[in-house]
Design a protein around this motif. Structure first.
Motif: not given
Length: 283
Positions: A162-167
């Motif tokens: 989820s890191f990149s999605v949230a960013a």
């Protein structure tokens, strides 16, 4: 014996293997307290090459190689400053001393301008995204709880996927805060790159200011600990990260004054419903 075999086979080794062997022969004790990534960096080879080297010697892997070296050098096994000869109390006192020293050094060496800029980015952000993985996930979650309870629009993401999605949801009115001991975790670096591209203010807390993450972020808060010098991750390194973020949260809360008190009181009333009363409160 492992050291004897390395010396015996040195002449028949490839150039890559010789680089690894040279590091081990020069400082076998240091290698027993090193990580795979650190040994690879010292030798100027890939981590896979180190694993293959260990297998070639019949060690069965890097961990087995370190165990064999520890036995041959009679250093015993150590975890930070704690050795297998220590008592539990000695381990506690060594860990406490290391944490105290790391916190003191971090407070003395921290860049005040960087702290101020980080506070400004967080206080003005429409949304604060905090990310951390592994041991750093707990620190990210702790920072989120402090900021959320004080009324800041903070959110914690601790799932790698989820890191990149949230960013990607951030923009120029947002801030992205990453916590990473090594500063090299691929998913975190990639996510912060996305956040930066989206225009968000990027902040990181790390033990390695010259890491990929440290060089990428707009504001880098680099801490000091003996674990960082030995390329290990232990209690002292985590505590310095917690201290820096706690200090930021305390500063931001103090700046808001009565607004922070109102939010904290509301949070306390909500939490009080989840707690059993103390014995004196029942009387």
């Amino acid at each position: 014996m492992l050291m004897e075999r390395i010396r015996k086979d040195y002449g028949q080794m490839t150039a890559v293997e010789r680089r690894i062997a040279a590091v081990i022969l020069e400082d076998p004790v240091g290698v027993t307290n090193s990580t795979l990534a650190h040994l690879a960096a010292q030798a100027g080879v890939s981590e896979g090459s180190v694993v293959n080297f260990a297998s070639r010697l019949g060690a069965g892997g890097f961990s087995a190689l370190k165990i064999a070296l520890a036995r041959e050098t009679h250093t015993g096994f150590s975890f930070g400053d704690v050795t297998e000869q220590d008592t539990p109390l000695a381990a506690l006192r060594k860990t406490a001393a290391g944490a105290e020293e790391a916190i003191r050094r971090t407070a003395q060496a921290m860049d005040g301008n960087a702290l101020t800029e980080a506070a400004e980015l967080l206080s003005s952000a429409r949304r604060i995204e905090i990310i951390g993985a592994g041991g750093s996930a707990l620190i990210a979650q702790d920072a989120y709880l402090h900021l959320m309870r004080a009324g800041f629009p903070a959110y914690a993401v601790t799932d790698y996927l989820s890191f990149s999605v949230a960013a990607a949801q951030l923009d120029g009115d947002c801030a992205a805060l990453a916590v990473s001991h090594s500063g090299q975790t691929a998913e975190i670096v990639d996510a912060m790159e996305i956040a930066k591209t989206r225009g968000a203010g990027t902040i990181c807390v790390t033990s390695y200011g010259d890491s990929l993450l440290g060089r990428l972020c707009r504001v880098t808060l680099a801490t000091a600990s003996s674990e960082a010098e030995r390329h290990q991750e232990a209690a002292a390194a985590r505590l310095t990260h917690l201290m820096v973020l706690d200090a930021l949260c305390a500063y931001l809360g103090a700046q808001r004054g009565s607004r922070t008190v109102e939010h904290e009181d509301l949070a306390e009333r909500c939490l009080s419903r989840c707690r059993y009363p103390r014995e004196e409160e029942r009387q």
